[in-house]
Write a protein that holds these residues in place. Structure first.
Motif, short mmCIF file in Angstrom:
data_model
loop_
_atom_site.label_atom_id
_atom_site.label_comp_id
_atom_site.label_asym_id
_atom_site.label_seq_id
_atom_site.Cartn_x
_atom_site.Cartn_y
_atom_site.Cartn_z
N SER A 68 0.84 -1.21 0.00
CA SER A 68 0.00 0.00 0.00
C SER A 68 0.87 1.25 0.00
O SER A 68 0.63 2.19 -0.77
CB SER A 68 -0.93 0.01 1.22
N GLY A 69 1.89 1.25 0.86
CA GLY A 69 2.78 2.41 0.98
C GLY A 69 3.46 2.71 -0.35
O GLY A 69 3.54 3.87 -0.77
N GLU A 70 3.95 1.65 -1.00
CA GLU A 70 4.65 1.87 -2.28
C GLU A 70 3.69 2.39 -3.35
O GLU A 70 4.04 3.28 -4.12
CB GLU A 70 5.31 0.56 -2.72
N ALA A 71 2.50 1.81 -3.37
CA ALA A 71 1.52 2.23 -4.38
C ALA A 71 1.12 3.69 -4.19
O ALA A 71 0.69 4.35 -5.15
CB ALA A 71 0.29 1.33 -4.33
N LEU A 72 1.25 4.19 -2.96
CA LEU A 72 0.82 5.57 -2.66
C LEU A 72 1.85 6.64 -3.02
O LEU A 72 1.54 7.84 -2.94
CB LEU A 72 0.48 5.68 -1.17
N GLN A 73 3.05 6.21 -3.42
CA GLN A 73 4.09 7.21 -3.71
C GLN A 73 3.66 8.15 -4.85
O GLN A 73 3.27 7.68 -5.92
CB GLN A 73 5.42 6.52 -4.08
N GLY A 74 3.70 9.44 -4.57
CA GLY A 74 3.38 10.45 -5.58
C GLY A 74 1.89 10.59 -5.86
O GLY A 74 1.50 11.33 -6.77
#
Ligand code: NAD
Ligand code: TYD
Length: 339
Positions: A68-74
């Motif tokens: 989830s955290g990675e997908a939320l970048q930017g």
């Protein structure tokens, strides 16, 4: 324009939403889809955008903080469709429902908070209000879910509201009525009955067939979500209705008439436990923002039947080659006939 994360974007409504956003006059600069690809998720629903530089697909679980955290970048805004969604499945076991619809919503929201996400739209359902025998439920009506599915969705809504109150996260919630249209996994009433009829199978109608749902064509729902995403008040809940109440006998007859199949395919079967008699929302709030569904039930049902007739490979692959479809069908429908 904005970078939007569509969680659950490979499912029925999520994939329609991605098509809707890309089809806008001014589409978002980037759309990222985060989807676990459960039995209900299908990457081919998004095949059209696979090579688009503005599109990114990530296979991952919203319950996984790292994914989830990675997908939320930017990302600027999140629209969360990811959920276990079939009431009948939730009756056999609710673990996956609670895990994704409650815990998963919490984890995605917590990651959104940590990453300073500007707006989080939680896609919910009118089923959180329970059966509405008369009149309609407005956004202040008490939560009174009947099925483990609806209870899990209500849990997700409460987490979302708590995140708004406690952490000031900019959350909006939509609660929509029953959707139908292209790319719907063939287990819910309309796609199941269309694909059963197209393969000359019986149509298992629960109880007396008098249960009422308010049907909305999926594209209208997508438009409503987009409106709330852009203009909804932080912390606000928005009911979305179709204004097209029909009972299940009417829906079934409509399908058989459009496909020119005999009524003798209808088979009464044992009712669903705690089967909500009627859903109806008061959607004055979103209508005051200018939203109005544009597709009548008769138009939408004809378009939907046509889509399933034209996309036999899409649903035959699920019905004939997906062991999960077969497993659940046998578990749920074998020996269910009442007459
Ligand atoms: P669907 O079952 O077709 O799709 C759900 C998607 O979520 C799938 O692509 C699946 O792979 C994905 N998913 C499931 N668990 C996940 C997880 N842990 N992590 C990441 N992805 C996961 O559902 P739908 O009918 O498109 O519904 C979408 C949303 O809209 C749901 O939240 C549902 O409650 C809500 N809703 C549906 C309707 C309706 O009539 N279908 C009506 C109102 C609201
Ligand atoms: P469904 O599509 O599962 O949506 P909901 O979440 O609103 O229950 O079911 C819609 C209506 O159709 C509901 O009243 C149950 C009924 N139904 C049947 O009669 N037979 C079926 O095989 C299914 C799946 C649903």
């Amino acid at each position: 324009m904005r970078h939007v994360l569509v969680a659950g974007g490979a499912g029925f409504i999520g994939s329609n939403f991605v098509h809707y956003l890309f089809g806008k006059e001014t589409p978002p600069s980037r759309i990222t889809v985060l989807d676990k690809l459960t039995y209900a998720g299908n990457r081919s629903n998004l095949a059209k955008w696979e090579n688009d530089p503005g599109f990114c697909f990530i296979q991952g679980d919203i319950r996984d903080p790292k994914a989830s955290g990675e997908a939320l970048q930017g990302v600027d805004a999140v629209v969360n469709f990811a959920a276990e969604t079939h009431v009948d499945r939730s009756i056999y076991g609710a673990t996956d429902f609670i895990n994704t619809d409650v815990l998963g919503t919490y984890i995605l929201m917590e990651e959104a908070r940590k990453n300073g996400i500007k707006r989080f739209l939680q896609v919910s359902t009118d089923e959180v209000y329970g059966s509405i025998e008369q009149g309609s439920a407005n956004e202040e009506a008490p939560l009174n879910p009947s099925s483990p599915y609806a209870a899990s969705k209500a849990g997700g809504d409460l987490i979302a509201l708590a995140y708004h109150k406690t952490h000031g996260l900019d959350v909006v919630i939509t609660r929509c009525t029953n959707n139908y249209g292209p790319y719907q996994y063939p287990e819910k009433l309309i796609p199941l009955f269309i694909t059963n009829a197209l393969t000359e199978r019986s149509l298992p109608l629960y109880g007396d067939g008098g249960n009422v749902r308010d049907w909305i064509y999926v594209e209208d729902h997508c438009r409503a979500i987009d409106l709330v995403l852009e203009k909804g008040e932080s912390g606000g809940i928005y009911n979305v209705g179709g204004g097209q109440e029909r009972n299940n006998v009417q829906v079934t007859h409509g399908i058989l008439d459009l496909l020119e199949k005999p009524k003798s395919l209808i088979t009464p079967v044992k009712d669903r436990p705690a089967h909500d008699r009627r859903y109806a929302v008061d959607d004055k709030k979103i209508r005051a923002m200018g939203f109005k569904p544009s597709v009548t039930f008769e138009e939408g049902l004809a378009k939907t039947c046509h889509w399933y007739q034209e996309h036999r490979d899409w649903w035959l692959r699920i019905r004939e080659r997906d062991s999960e479809f077969k497993r659940f069908y046998e578990l749920h429908y074998n020996n269910r006939e009442t007459s």
